[in-house]
Scaffold this motif. Sequence first.
Motif, PDB file in Angstrom:
ATOM      1  N   SER A  63      62.771  34.372 -23.691  1.00  9.82           N
ATOM      2  CA  SER A  63      61.353  34.624 -23.397  1.00  9.82           C
ATOM      3  C   SER A  63      60.985  36.089 -23.521  1.00  9.82           C
ATOM      4  O   SER A  63      59.811  36.425 -23.695  1.00  9.82           O
ATOM      5  N   LEU A  64      61.987  36.985 -23.447  1.00  9.16           N
ATOM      6  CA  LEU A  64      61.727  38.425 -23.578  1.00  9.16           C
ATOM      7  C   LEU A  64      61.097  38.743 -24.928  1.00  9.16           C
ATOM      8  O   LEU A  64      60.323  39.688 -25.061  1.00  9.16           O
ATOM      9  N   PHE A  65      61.396  37.924 -25.945  1.00  6.81           N
ATOM     10  CA  PHE A  65      60.980  38.244 -27.310  1.00  6.81           C
ATOM     11  C   PHE A  65      59.771  37.436 -27.775  1.00  6.81           C
ATOM     12  O   PHE A  65      59.370  37.557 -28.935  1.00  6.81           O
ATOM     13  N   GLU A  66      59.166  36.658 -26.890  1.00  4.95           N
ATOM     14  CA  GLU A  66      58.095  35.759 -27.317  1.00  4.95           C
ATOM     15  C   GLU A  66      56.929  36.501 -27.972  1.00  4.95           C
ATOM     16  O   GLU A  66      56.350  36.029 -28.946  1.00  4.95           O
ATOM     17  N   LYS A  67      56.567  37.675 -27.431  1.00  3.93           N
ATOM     18  CA  LYS A  67      55.426  38.421 -27.960  1.00  3.93           C
ATOM     19  C   LYS A  67      55.829  39.554 -28.911  1.00  3.93           C
ATOM     20  O   LYS A  67      54.951  40.242 -29.442  1.00  3.93           O
ATOM     21  N   LEU A  68      57.120  39.735 -29.089  1.00  2.00           N
ATOM     22  CA  LEU A  68      57.584  40.857 -29.927  1.00  2.00           C
ATOM     23  C   LEU A  68      57.665  40.418 -31.390  1.00  2.00           C
ATOM     24  O   LEU A  68      58.720  40.475 -32.035  1.00  2.00           O
ATOM     25  N   LYS A  69      56.540  40.011 -31.933  1.00  3.75           N
ATOM     26  CA  LYS A  69      56.513  39.482 -33.290  1.00  3.75           C
ATOM     27  C   LYS A  69      56.657  40.573 -34.345  1.00  3.75           C
ATOM     28  O   LYS A  69      57.006  40.290 -35.490  1.00  3.75           O
ATOM     29  N   LYS A  70      56.380  41.835 -33.968  1.00  6.82           N
ATOM     30  CA  LYS A  70      56.463  42.935 -34.934  1.00  6.82           C
ATOM     31  C   LYS A  70      57.813  43.659 -34.889  1.00  6.82           C
ATOM     32  O   LYS A  70      58.009  44.636 -35.602  1.00  6.82           O
ATOM     33  N   LEU A  71      58.710  43.186 -34.043  1.00  8.26           N
ATOM     34  CA  LEU A  71      60.003  43.864 -33.880  1.00  8.26           C
ATOM     35  C   LEU A  71      60.786  43.851 -35.187  1.00  8.26           C
ATOM     36  O   LEU A  71      60.953  42.802 -35.820  1.00  8.26           O
ATOM     37  N   LYS A  72      61.272  45.036 -35.599  1.00  6.35           N
ATOM     38  CA  LYS A  72      62.041  45.171 -36.837  1.00  6.35           C
ATOM     39  C   LYS A  72      63.473  45.631 -36.578  1.00  6.35           C
ATOM     40  O   LYS A  72      64.381  45.247 -37.311  1.00  6.35           O
ATOM     41  N   ILE A  73      63.663  46.452 -35.550  1.00  2.86           N
ATOM     42  CA  ILE A  73      64.998  47.004 -35.276  1.00  2.86           C
ATOM     43  C   ILE A  73      65.321  46.775 -33.807  1.00  2.86           C
ATOM     44  O   ILE A  73      64.567  47.195 -32.920  1.00  2.86           O
ATOM     45  N   LEU A  74      66.465  46.114 -33.535  1.00  9.24           N
ATOM     46  CA  LEU A  74      66.913  45.819 -32.179  1.00  9.24           C
ATOM     47  C   LEU A  74      68.323  46.375 -32.004  1.00  9.24           C
ATOM     48  O   LEU A  74      69.260  45.952 -32.685  1.00  9.24           O
ATOM     49  N   ILE A  75      68.484  47.347 -31.081  1.00 11.68           N
ATOM     50  CA  ILE A  75      69.775  47.997 -30.858  1.00 11.68           C
ATOM     51  C   ILE A  75      70.107  47.937 -29.374  1.00 11.68           C
ATOM     52  O   ILE A  75      69.456  48.598 -28.553  1.00 11.68           O
ATOM     53  N   LEU A  76      71.097  47.123 -29.029  1.00 10.37           N
ATOM     54  CA  LEU A  76      71.516  46.972 -27.636  1.00 10.37           C
ATOM     55  C   LEU A  76      73.009  47.262 -27.476  1.00 10.37           C
ATOM     56  O   LEU A  76      73.606  46.922 -26.449  1.00 10.37           O
ATOM     57  N   VAL A  77      73.633  47.900 -28.432  1.00 21.03           N
ATOM     58  CA  VAL A  77      75.074  48.109 -28.451  1.00 21.03           C
ATOM     59  C   VAL A  77      75.550  48.863 -27.217  1.00 21.03           C
ATOM     60  O   VAL A  77      74.846  49.713 -26.665  1.00 21.03           O
ATOM     61  N   SER A  78      76.775  48.558 -26.791  1.00 19.52           N
ATOM     62  CA  SER A  78      77.455  49.229 -25.675  1.00 19.52           C
ATOM     63  C   SER A  78      76.700  49.096 -24.362  1.00 19.52           C
ATOM     64  O   SER A  78      76.355  50.069 -23.705  1.00 19.52           O
ATOM     65  N   ASN A  79      76.427  47.871 -23.996  1.00 17.44           N
ATOM     66  CA  ASN A  79      75.964  47.515 -22.667  1.00 17.44           C
ATOM     67  C   ASN A  79      76.779  46.288 -22.238  1.00 17.44           C
ATOM     68  O   ASN A  79      77.656  45.825 -22.972  1.00 17.44           O
ATOM     69  N   ALA A  80      76.520  45.776 -21.074  1.00 17.34           N
ATOM     70  CA  ALA A  80      77.222  44.582 -20.598  1.00 17.34           C
ATOM     71  C   ALA A  80      76.246  43.413 -20.547  1.00 17.34           C
ATOM     72  O   ALA A  80      76.173  42.677 -19.560  1.00 17.34           O
ATOM     73  N   LEU A  81      75.498  43.254 -21.616  1.00 19.77           N
ATOM     74  CA  LEU A  81      74.462  42.234 -21.674  1.00 19.77           C
ATOM     75  C   LEU A  81      75.018  40.929 -22.237  1.00 19.77           C
ATOM     76  O   LEU A  81      75.937  40.928 -23.063  1.00 19.77           O
ATOM     77  N   VAL A  82      74.436  39.824 -21.806  1.00 10.12           N
ATOM     78  CA  VAL A  82      74.789  38.495 -22.301  1.00 10.12           C
ATOM     79  C   VAL A  82      73.583  37.950 -23.054  1.00 10.12           C
ATOM     80  O   VAL A  82      72.485  37.831 -22.494  1.00 10.12           O
TER      81      VAL A  82
END
Length: 1008
Positions: free
Chosen positions: A458-477
């Motif tokens: 649901s975090l991305f429902e409105k992010l229709k223009k997103l082109k680059i996603l960088i979440l490296v080096s976290n403890a995310l699932v």
Amino acid sequence: MESCYSQQRRFLISVFLLNVLIYWGGYWKVSGCLDSERKALTTIRKALNDPSNLLSSWDDASDCCNWRGITCHNITGFLLKLDLHTVYNHNYWADGGLLDPAFSLSGRIDPALIQLKHLQFLDLSWNAFNGAPIPDFLGGMKELRHLDLSWAGFSGSIPHQLGNLSKLISLKLSSSSLSAKNLRWLTTLPSLKYLDLTYVNLSMASHDWVHVMNMSPSLVELSLQDCGLSYISATLPSVNFTSLRVLDLSDNNFNSTIPNWIANISCLVSLDLSGNNFQGEVPYQFSQLPNLEELGLGSTDDNLRVDWSEFLEGSWRKLKKLDLSFSQLHGGIPDSIWNMTSLESLSLSFGENITGSIPRAITKLIKLESLSLYRYQMHTAIPDFLYELKNLKQLSLSHCMLTGPIPAARLGGLSSLEELDLSRNQLNGTIPRTLGQLSNLSLLDLSYNFLTGNVSESLFEKLKKLKILILVSNALVFDPHADWTPPFQLSGINLGSCHLGPRFPLWLRTQKYVEDLCLSNTTISGIIPTWFWDLTPQLLLLNLSNNQIFGQLPNPLKMHPQASIDLSLNHFNGPIPCILNGARVLDLSNNQFSGPIPPNFTSTMQHLDFFSAKGNQISGMIPSSIEGMNSLTVLDLSRNNIGGNIPLSLGNCIALEAVDLSNNRLSGEIPKSLGQLRQLRTMHLSNNSLSGKILLSLKKCASLETLDLGYNNFSGRIPTWISKSFPTLRILRLRSNMFTGNIPPQLLNLTSLQLLDVAQNCLSGLIPSSLENLVAMKNEQKINHVLSYGGAGSSYYKENLLVSVKGQMLEYTRTISLVTCIDLSRNNLSGEIPEELTGLLGLRVLNLSGNHLIGKILNKIGKLALLESLDFSENQLSGKIPLSMSNLTFLSYLNLSFNNLWGEIPSGNQLQTFQDPSIYMGNNGLCGPPLLDKCVGDETPPSPSGIETDEEENEMRWLYSGLTPGFAVGFWTLCGILVLNRSWRIVYYRFFDEMKDRLFSNCYRMLY
């Protein structure tokens, strides 16, 4: 009178007819382009390589004015414009202007181009002409108004013939491969308004460039960014830059005050002086420039000062863009900056000395659209008031030591935000749901933080223009449902170290335009689905390293020609595939690939920069066709089963900086052709069956920093020329070979040498006393320089080495630059330990064991305060253990066994921690803890171990003094008789012959 009237009437009629012709001319058009120009275009087309058929329309029979990139005159049909530039994509860009060879034009520019005599516009930018010079004949195209050759792959000097283009208005030659010895040819271009020489090497023209440019009053825009300029005139007799609106002198080598004449260019709208070493005060007159809207003063020096209070009195409150990147603003940002209410862009990036929290006064900048505070040392949470900057489109707070969670309450209020970079901080907690309200977001970078929790779909429902996603080096699932269809189409994805597995992310199948994909260390296991390989031809970056992926790669594997591929640390098996179109980086290390390197592998990899297949099961031989990989800078095939000889053709890969062929089954000699590798900096050939001598041809590899030939069958003497030929050598490892002779004293003239390992050879003689010349071991190596070589992007060869430390072999990689070691063990060295050794105060590892060294342990051994490992075992050292050894507080390994040491073992400090008695065994005269032998009174050296008392020593001296002359007289008497008397000599030799026969006969009977 009538005659005059007739002339007037004829003139008026002519004017009328001319106007009619001009009016209706727009509806008249010559049918087709000129035959001569069509033929010229056909000739030009034949000389070009067009792999993607950009010029396919040039092959039909239609009017050439309708061909791609061609514009003709509406009336005459003359060809006016030739635009053959490649559509720019920043991901394709490479050093030297070389673009993607699968899309760019290459080949050569045919001289037929000058037959286009009416051409006014020529654009060949962003192509790949592979280092060809700019053609001189371009100077003959006298009608040219616009010429753009930037980043077209041209190299060499800019031809002065371009000065013949007297009608030229715009000239763009940006390229890091071009240079100019002088710029005087520019003075013959009176109409020139736009000049872009970004990255062109102008260091040879540095002395007069200002005066040349000052002779071009028509200039409107001048860009000389990063041109190697070092001199700028402090004064000018007169300033002729009367039309100049844009001046970019950033990233040069100026090391002076900012000249005042720049402040006299009243038309300036944009001025960039950042990235230089300007000193002193910024001229106050800058604040009086009436039209200035953009100013770059970022500096790599902290000597540039600005009196902000005076500046604000000037008229530059109209500034829209202010760049103070790299500026050393001691004590924080001056408050007066917040009064520049017209600012739309503010950059304080790399302000290493800027500390403290962001002042609330920043909210005065209500027009601010871009804010970059990269490396602003805050040590605080993200302030809530930043969300009051409603017009923000770009916000970069990377490397700012931010702590705490990402504030959630008002984050959604930044509705205009397009780029958000909070990377490399200490943020914790979860990603707030309000971030999903930023519907204009195109870039989100939260990498290298301590974020936790689940990333919801649901975090991305409105992010229709997103082109680059960088979440490296976290403890995310991040594990969305298998049928999830994202609302966005990403071009860049980096989820490294996030928990994605064990399934391969199925939602990737919906992403049609991905260029960068990094899923390193994401707990993915199993076999990659076949549909994934349909995405790879468009990928510029593919990183699936450090997962549990099985199976074989498609063969052939379709990849982008400029791709970086990292599949290391998985369980891929089967043969190495042939890669269509090639790649720039290929890392297959630490998998289970087997079989030989395919013969056609090298034929498609001419542009490969980095190739590592270490830690596999590759067999066969290194193909001789490797010579075609002439862009290769790193070749790592270590820890495989490769046999045969090192191919001669390897010497043709002249760009190589790192070669690692260690731990294979190579045999034969080092080929002489390796002497052609002038760029070579590290070479590992250890743990093979190589033989022969160190060839003289290697002298030409003058850039060598590491030479590792250990565990082979090399023989002969260690060359004396090593010190002169390899002046920057850091690591010399010749361990476990068959080298003979002395250790050359010249070898110790290597001032950069920090690791010398010649153990387990057949070296003899004394340890050279020139140890004091090892400058790199005289002081502690305090700064850790990660030794890396070659490669491209984030892929490079990391120096690694096995070092005998503390009685075991330890592998050093990232900290190898801190290791200082001398290992001369297991040779036939004799004599005493040289006193000069104690001058190497930075030494950490010393091993002289297994030799024939005599004398005492140096009393000043305690000066080597950084020693961590010390081994003098299995020698013939005598005397007491020096008390100074207790000063070695870092010592964690000690071995003095099997010598002739005696006396009480010193105690105190670090020596008390050594409770293993085996480190002193074989020294019968030692006593005290940890040995069971107690010391009684003043110990004297025991006779059984060969150490005599003073009385015994005197008696032995008398005995030896008597035996010596007696032996000499007897020996020469017998020898003299045998030499002078032939019959006695015959009897003597017969006696020994008979004794030999009897001895062998008796031995034979005993055995059989």
